[in-house]
Design an enzyme around this catalytic site. Structure first.
Site, PDB file in Angstrom:
ATOM      1  N   THR A  51      42.353  13.531 -50.681  1.00  0.00           N
ATOM      2  CA  THR A  51      41.312  12.688 -50.463  1.00  0.00           C
ATOM      3  C   THR A  51      41.018  11.557 -51.528  1.00  0.00           C
ATOM      4  OG1 THR A  51      40.476  14.645 -49.445  1.00  0.00           O
ATOM      5  CG2 THR A  51      39.024  12.884 -49.529  1.00  0.00           C
ATOM      6  N   LYS A  79      25.883  16.519 -70.299  1.00  0.00           N
ATOM      7  CA  LYS A  79      24.639  16.419 -71.278  1.00  0.00           C
ATOM      8  C   LYS A  79      23.398  16.760 -70.609  1.00  0.00           C
ATOM      9  CE  LYS A  79      26.671  12.490 -72.998  1.00  0.00           C
ATOM     10  NZ  LYS A  79      26.836  10.610 -72.911  1.00  0.00           N
ATOM     11  N   HIS A 128      33.860  17.454 -43.600  1.00  0.00           N
ATOM     12  CA  HIS A 128      34.785  16.710 -44.327  1.00  0.00           C
ATOM     13  C   HIS A 128      35.075  15.614 -43.322  1.00  0.00           C
ATOM     14  CE1 HIS A 128      38.034  15.301 -46.862  1.00  0.00           C
ATOM     15  NE2 HIS A 128      38.456  16.147 -47.180  1.00  0.00           N
TER      16      HIS A 128
HETATM   17  N1   CP Z   1      42.809  17.853 -47.217  1.00  0.00           N
HETATM   18  C1   CP Z   1      42.056  17.638 -48.399  1.00  0.00           C
HETATM   19  O1   CP Z   1      40.927  17.479 -48.763  1.00  0.00           O
HETATM   20  O2   CP Z   1      43.069  17.628 -49.638  1.00  0.00           O
HETATM   21  P1   CP Z   1      42.571  17.562 -50.753  1.00  0.00           P
HETATM   22  O3   CP Z   1      41.774  18.686 -51.307  1.00  0.00           O
HETATM   23  O4   CP Z   1      43.861  17.554 -51.684  1.00  0.00           O
HETATM   24  O5   CP Z   1      41.713  16.486 -51.055  1.00  0.00           O
END
Ligand code: CP
Length: 302
Positions: A51, A79, A128
């Protein structure tokens, strides 16, 4: 007015289709310098390979510049700086924020704080959405359409944020769903209720072989070790499903295997050379789709 992409439900069906069209244009002509003068911050509070790097590749290919971090250990978070202050500050340095965080809702909160658009690159087990748009682009490329697809989702349907976003997006396209998961990792009721309310059919099973020959898309997922509070529970389910080449013998000719990756062992490497394995092509599609998302949200693509 700024527009963010925090949940896939922030986009209408028409906007999703526009992203598909933009991505196809970028795939045909990836060297469009339409982000010249733009700075985009990639803030990864949680690890990532695909990503973060595909967003950064997309930005670089379009002529933009990237700032950010992939590890908060080198930032003032160590911090004691608050999330609020970190986001407010970085919004002053950038034209857009792409962020991943382990806490569900973190990206929504960032979008309320920041004066620039925010793209959710994954928030806990929630959403996502940029992955979903690249999954849809992969479905459209391999099936020739988004309409009427039979999708079988396999593995960790409880904690896997990619399947949650994909279910919501594909609900616009007369999809038939099959959910294959051990009882501990079933698709959460809230998502099944959404399908029920929309009159969309779905089937649930623990047997990967029961419906695999009906599927157009087999969407494999990793069991999300990092979401388990008790690792003994993870040990019980971590090998629940391992897709092997021999299991594909009677699958439909058009069937393609997707996986958001990373893979642990849920797809045997003997599947990789099968023409139905599409998961590495899927990673390439991520660059074109992320070009499309950025340019759409910034309003720079004609
Ligand atoms: N598909 C995906 O989110 O992969 P990463 O966690 O490598 O970003």
């Amino acid at each position: 007015m700024k527009k963010s992409l925090v949940s896939i439900t922030d986009f209408t069906k028409e906007e999703m289709l526009r992203i598909m069209d933009f991505a196809a244009e970028f795939e045909a002509d990836p060297c469009q310098r339409i982000l010249l003068g733009k700075v985009i911050a990639t803030l990864f509070f949680e690890p990532s390979t695909r990503t973060r790097l595909s967003f950064e590749s997309a930005i670089n290919r379009l002529g933009g510049r990237v700032i950010g971090f992939s590890d908060t250990n080198n930032t003032s978070v160590t911090k004691g700086e608050t999330f609020h202050d970190t986001i407010t500050t970085i919004a002053n340095y950038s034209d857009m924020i792409v962020m991943r965080h382990s806490l569900e809702g973190a990206a929504r909160y960032a979008s309320e704080i920041a004066k620039v658009p925010v793209v959710n690159a994954g928030d806990g087990a929630n959403q996502h959405p940029s992955q979903t748009l690249l999954d849809m682009y992969s479905i459209k490329k391999t099936q020739g359409t988004l309409d009427g697809i039979n999708i079988m989702m396999v593995g960790d349907l409880k904690y896997g944020r990619t399947v949650h976003s994909l279910l919501q997006a594909m609900s616009h396209f007369k999809t038939t769903f099959t959910f294959v998961a051990p009882p501990e990792l079933r698709m959460p009721d809230e998502y099944k209720q959404q399908l029920y309310d929309l009159g969309i059919p779905y089937t649930e099973t623990t047997d990967i072989g029961e419906h695999i020959n009906e599927a157009d898309i087999v969407y494999m997922t990793r069991v999300q070790r990092e979401r388990f509070l008790d690792l003994m529970e993870y040990e019980k389910v971590k090998n629940a499903y391992i897709l092997k080449n021999a299991m594909l013998a009677d699958t439909k000719p058009n069937m393609r295997i997707l996986h958001p990756l990373p893979r642990v062992n849920e797809i045997d490497t003997d599947v990789d050379d099968n023409p139905k394995a599409y998961y590495f092509n899927q990673t390439e599609n991520g660059v074109y789709v992320r070009m499309a998302i950025i340019s759409y949200l910034l309003g720079v693509k004609k």
